[in-house]
Design an enzyme around this catalytic site. Structure first.
Site, PDB file in Angstrom:
ATOM      1  N   PRO A   9       0.795  -1.227   0.000  1.00 37.93           N
ATOM      2  CA  PRO A   9       0.000   0.000   0.000  1.00 37.93           C
ATOM      3  C   PRO A   9       0.829   1.281   0.000  1.00 37.93           C
ATOM      4  O   PRO A   9       1.854   1.363   0.671  1.00 37.93           O
ATOM      5  CB  PRO A   9      -0.823  -0.106   1.294  1.00 37.93           C
ATOM      6  CG  PRO A   9      -0.049  -1.028   2.159  1.00 37.93           C
ATOM      7  CD  PRO A   9       0.589  -2.017   1.225  1.00 37.93           C
ATOM      8  N   ARG A  17       5.124  10.591  -2.852  1.00 34.90           N
ATOM      9  CA  ARG A  17       4.849  10.309  -1.441  1.00 34.90           C
ATOM     10  C   ARG A  17       6.103  10.589  -0.605  1.00 34.90           C
ATOM     11  O   ARG A  17       7.119   9.924  -0.764  1.00 34.90           O
ATOM     12  CB  ARG A  17       4.485   8.833  -1.318  1.00 34.90           C
ATOM     13  CG  ARG A  17       4.344   8.363   0.085  1.00 34.90           C
ATOM     14  CD  ARG A  17       4.339   6.837   0.168  1.00 34.90           C
ATOM     15  NE  ARG A  17       4.119   6.444   1.542  1.00 34.90           N
ATOM     16  CZ  ARG A  17       4.311   5.227   2.007  1.00 34.90           C
ATOM     17  NH1 ARG A  17       4.715   4.263   1.204  1.00 34.90           N
ATOM     18  NH2 ARG A  17       4.100   4.950   3.264  1.00 34.90           N
ATOM     19  N   TYR A  22      11.179   8.589   0.866  1.00 32.98           N
ATOM     20  CA  TYR A  22      11.129   7.517  -0.138  1.00 32.98           C
ATOM     21  C   TYR A  22      11.763   7.879  -1.484  1.00 32.98           C
ATOM     22  O   TYR A  22      11.808   7.039  -2.382  1.00 32.98           O
ATOM     23  CB  TYR A  22       9.669   7.076  -0.338  1.00 32.98           C
ATOM     24  CG  TYR A  22       9.042   6.545   0.943  1.00 32.98           C
ATOM     25  CD1 TYR A  22       9.486   5.361   1.516  1.00 32.98           C
ATOM     26  CD2 TYR A  22       8.032   7.244   1.600  1.00 32.98           C
ATOM     27  CE1 TYR A  22       8.938   4.882   2.694  1.00 32.98           C
ATOM     28  CE2 TYR A  22       7.467   6.770   2.781  1.00 32.98           C
ATOM     29  CZ  TYR A  22       7.932   5.581   3.322  1.00 32.98           C
ATOM     30  OH  TYR A  22       7.386   5.111   4.496  1.00 32.98           O
ATOM     31  N   ASN A  73       7.980  -5.801  -0.778  1.00 32.22           N
ATOM     32  CA  ASN A  73       7.878  -4.625   0.080  1.00 32.22           C
ATOM     33  C   ASN A  73       6.400  -4.501   0.432  1.00 32.22           C
ATOM     34  O   ASN A  73       5.610  -3.945  -0.333  1.00 32.22           O
ATOM     35  CB  ASN A  73       8.372  -3.355  -0.614  1.00 32.22           C
ATOM     36  CG  ASN A  73       8.375  -2.168   0.346  1.00 32.22           C
ATOM     37  OD1 ASN A  73       7.794  -2.228   1.428  1.00 32.22           O
ATOM     38  ND2 ASN A  73       9.026  -1.086  -0.063  1.00 32.22           N
ATOM     39  N   ALA A  76       3.167  -0.932   4.955  1.00 30.79           N
ATOM     40  CA  ALA A  76       2.633  -0.951   6.331  1.00 30.79           C
ATOM     41  C   ALA A  76       2.125  -2.332   6.752  1.00 30.79           C
ATOM     42  O   ALA A  76       2.176  -2.664   7.944  1.00 30.79           O
ATOM     43  CB  ALA A  76       1.523   0.088   6.471  1.00 30.79           C
ATOM     44  N   HIS A  79       4.007  -4.664   9.183  1.00 35.08           N
ATOM     45  CA  HIS A  79       4.104  -4.466  10.624  1.00 35.08           C
ATOM     46  C   HIS A  79       2.968  -5.090  11.427  1.00 35.08           C
ATOM     47  O   HIS A  79       3.065  -5.190  12.642  1.00 35.08           O
ATOM     48  CB  HIS A  79       4.204  -2.972  10.923  1.00 35.08           C
ATOM     49  CG  HIS A  79       5.266  -2.270  10.119  1.00 35.08           C
ATOM     50  ND1 HIS A  79       6.587  -2.687  10.122  1.00 35.08           N
ATOM     51  CD2 HIS A  79       5.206  -1.225   9.254  1.00 35.08           C
ATOM     52  CE1 HIS A  79       7.280  -1.903   9.314  1.00 35.08           C
ATOM     53  NE2 HIS A  79       6.472  -1.018   8.770  1.00 35.08           N
ATOM     54  N   ASP A  86       0.977 -15.521   7.292  1.00 36.41           N
ATOM     55  CA  ASP A  86       0.584 -16.874   6.880  1.00 36.41           C
ATOM     56  C   ASP A  86       0.865 -17.116   5.403  1.00 36.41           C
ATOM     57  O   ASP A  86       1.226 -18.234   5.009  1.00 36.41           O
ATOM     58  CB  ASP A  86      -0.906 -17.093   7.169  1.00 36.41           C
ATOM     59  CG  ASP A  86      -1.186 -17.366   8.643  1.00 36.41           C
ATOM     60  OD1 ASP A  86      -0.236 -17.702   9.386  1.00 36.41           O
ATOM     61  OD2 ASP A  86      -2.347 -17.230   9.060  1.00 36.41           O
ATOM     62  N   GLU A  97      12.845  -9.636   1.686  1.00 35.96           N
ATOM     63  CA  GLU A  97      12.080  -8.493   2.201  1.00 35.96           C
ATOM     64  C   GLU A  97      12.835  -7.203   1.887  1.00 35.96           C
ATOM     65  O   GLU A  97      14.033  -7.109   2.149  1.00 35.96           O
ATOM     66  CB  GLU A  97      11.914  -8.654   3.720  1.00 35.96           C
ATOM     67  CG  GLU A  97      11.187  -7.489   4.376  1.00 35.96           C
ATOM     68  CD  GLU A  97      10.993  -7.695   5.892  1.00 35.96           C
ATOM     69  OE1 GLU A  97      11.368  -8.780   6.400  1.00 35.96           O
ATOM     70  OE2 GLU A  97      10.485  -6.772   6.536  1.00 35.96           O
ATOM     71  N   HIS A  99      12.722  -2.816   2.038  1.00 38.97           N
ATOM     72  CA  HIS A  99      12.134  -1.528   2.410  1.00 38.97           C
ATOM     73  C   HIS A  99      13.030  -0.427   1.874  1.00 38.97           C
ATOM     74  O   HIS A  99      14.264  -0.539   1.966  1.00 38.97           O
ATOM     75  CB  HIS A  99      11.997  -1.400   3.927  1.00 38.97           C
ATOM     76  CG  HIS A  99      11.132  -2.475   4.508  1.00 38.97           C
ATOM     77  ND1 HIS A  99       9.760  -2.454   4.399  1.00 38.97           N
ATOM     78  CD2 HIS A  99      11.448  -3.625   5.149  1.00 38.97           C
ATOM     79  CE1 HIS A  99       9.275  -3.549   4.965  1.00 38.97           C
ATOM     80  NE2 HIS A  99      10.274  -4.276   5.426  1.00 38.97           N
ATOM     81  N   ILE A 100      12.397   0.606   1.363  1.00 39.34           N
ATOM     82  CA  ILE A 100      13.156   1.733   0.818  1.00 39.34           C
ATOM     83  C   ILE A 100      13.852   2.477   1.948  1.00 39.34           C
ATOM     84  O   ILE A 100      15.041   2.779   1.884  1.00 39.34           O
ATOM     85  CB  ILE A 100      12.200   2.650   0.020  1.00 39.34           C
ATOM     86  CG1 ILE A 100      11.633   1.871  -1.177  1.00 39.34           C
ATOM     87  CG2 ILE A 100      12.912   3.926  -0.426  1.00 39.34           C
ATOM     88  CD1 ILE A 100      10.417   2.512  -1.821  1.00 39.34           C
ATOM     89  N   SER A 101      13.087   2.756   2.999  1.00 38.49           N
ATOM     90  CA  SER A 101      13.668   3.345   4.210  1.00 38.49           C
ATOM     91  C   SER A 101      14.110   2.196   5.121  1.00 38.49           C
ATOM     92  O   SER A 101      13.925   1.029   4.764  1.00 38.49           O
ATOM     93  CB  SER A 101      12.616   4.211   4.924  1.00 38.49           C
ATOM     94  OG  SER A 101      11.565   3.385   5.419  1.00 38.49           O
ATOM     95  N   ARG A 106      13.482   4.189  12.178  1.00 36.77           N
ATOM     96  CA  ARG A 106      12.467   5.240  12.214  1.00 36.77           C
ATOM     97  C   ARG A 106      11.835   5.309  13.607  1.00 36.77           C
ATOM     98  O   ARG A 106      11.826   4.319  14.345  1.00 36.77           O
ATOM     99  CB  ARG A 106      11.442   4.993  11.102  1.00 36.77           C
ATOM    100  CG  ARG A 106      12.119   5.217   9.730  1.00 36.77           C
ATOM    101  CD  ARG A 106      11.232   4.952   8.573  1.00 36.77           C
ATOM    102  NE  ARG A 106      10.098   5.868   8.515  1.00 36.77           N
ATOM    103  CZ  ARG A 106       9.185   5.819   7.541  1.00 36.77           C
ATOM    104  NH1 ARG A 106       9.300   4.913   6.575  1.00 36.77           N
ATOM    105  NH2 ARG A 106       8.197   6.674   7.531  1.00 36.77           N
ATOM    106  N   ARG A 111       6.829   0.400  13.454  1.00 36.33           N
ATOM    107  CA  ARG A 111       7.656  -0.004  12.305  1.00 36.33           C
ATOM    108  C   ARG A 111       8.768  -0.972  12.701  1.00 36.33           C
ATOM    109  O   ARG A 111       9.500  -1.486  11.849  1.00 36.33           O
ATOM    110  CB  ARG A 111       8.283   1.227  11.638  1.00 36.33           C
ATOM    111  CG  ARG A 111       7.286   2.132  10.984  1.00 36.33           C
ATOM    112  CD  ARG A 111       7.968   3.202  10.136  1.00 36.33           C
ATOM    113  NE  ARG A 111       7.102   4.359   9.991  1.00 36.33           N
ATOM    114  CZ  ARG A 111       6.116   4.471   9.104  1.00 36.33           C
ATOM    115  NH1 ARG A 111       5.882   3.491   8.256  1.00 36.33           N
ATOM    116  NH2 ARG A 111       5.375   5.558   9.045  1.00 36.33           N
TER     117      ARG A 111
HETATM  118  C1  DQA Z   1       8.307   0.940   3.792  1.00 36.71           C
HETATM  119  C2  DQA Z   1       8.437   1.173   5.304  1.00 36.71           C
HETATM  120  C3  DQA Z   1       7.112   0.946   6.005  1.00 36.71           C
HETATM  121  O1  DQA Z   1       7.261   1.179   7.401  1.00 36.71           O
HETATM  122  C4  DQA Z   1       6.075   1.901   5.469  1.00 36.71           C
HETATM  123  O2  DQA Z   1       4.807   1.629   6.062  1.00 36.71           O
HETATM  124  C5  DQA Z   1       5.988   1.910   3.980  1.00 36.71           C
HETATM  125  C6  DQA Z   1       7.204   1.781   3.191  1.00 36.71           C
HETATM  126  C7  DQA Z   1       9.601   1.280   3.034  1.00 36.71           C
HETATM  127  O3  DQA Z   1       9.723   0.878   1.881  1.00 36.71           O
HETATM  128  O4  DQA Z   1      10.476   1.979   3.576  1.00 36.71           O
HETATM  129  O5  DQA Z   1       4.914   2.142   3.430  1.00 36.71           O
HETATM  130  O6  DQA Z   1       8.027  -0.437   3.577  1.00 36.71           O
END
Ligand code: DQA
Length: 142
Positions: A9, A17, A22, A73, A76, A79, A86, A97, A99-101, A106, A111
């Site tokens: 999402p 965004r 990001y 990715n 949210a 978390h 599952d 897995e 994540h951009i950040s 954070r 998170r």
């Molecule tokens: C994210 C980090 C998540 O905490 C956040 O909810 C996102 C993006 C990232 O790519 O850094 O939507 O997955």
């Protein structure tokens, strides 16, 4: 074996965004990059994004059936979604897995938990868009 790059999402608004977190690359540009990186690594890559959890679960269920590798990715959902947990648990090919950040760095406590990590061969976080290239390299290494 295909490699699915699945984005959850709000990632459809990449580039617009919170660019300070990001970056300025759009989702369309990210998808193009992933296809190019995948081709260079000899991977057949497909990139998708959804804001709908059920759609993501269907994609993961199909990936489990087909034995596809997944670069995920889940944004949210990472978390708190036990349905996502599952679905990840059923995958048989490598799951990476991304994540951009870096969620662990954070300030928001929520998170700092990931339901994906227990099923991932590797977690790549905090490398911006380049993290997807690193993730595809992990898949290519097998
Ligand atoms: C994210 C980090 C998540 O905490 C956040 O909810 C996102 C993006 C990232 O790519 O850094 O939507 O997955």
């Amino acid at each position: 074996m295909r490699t699915l790059v699945l984005n959850g999402p709000n990632l459809g608004r990449l580039g617009r965004r919170q660019p300070e977190i990001y970056g300025t690359t759009t989702h369309a540009q990210l998808a193009e990059q992933c296809l190019a990186w995948g081709a260079a690594l000899g991977l057949e890559v497909e990139v998708r994004q959804t804001n709908h959890e059920g759609v993501m679960l269907d994609w993961l269920n199909t990936a489990a059936d087909d034995g596809d590798a997944v670069v995920l990715n889940a944004a949210a959902w990472t978390h708190y979604s036990y349905a996502l947990l599952d679905a990840c648990a059923q995958l048989t090919a490598p799951l990476v897995e991304v994540h951009i950040s870096d969620p662990l760095q954070r300030p928001e406590e929520f998170r700092h938990t990931s339901v994906v990590t227990p099923y991932a061969v590797e977690v790549i976080a905090g490398h911006g868009i380049d993290g997807y290239r690193l993730a595809l390299e992990v898949v290519a290494r097998g």
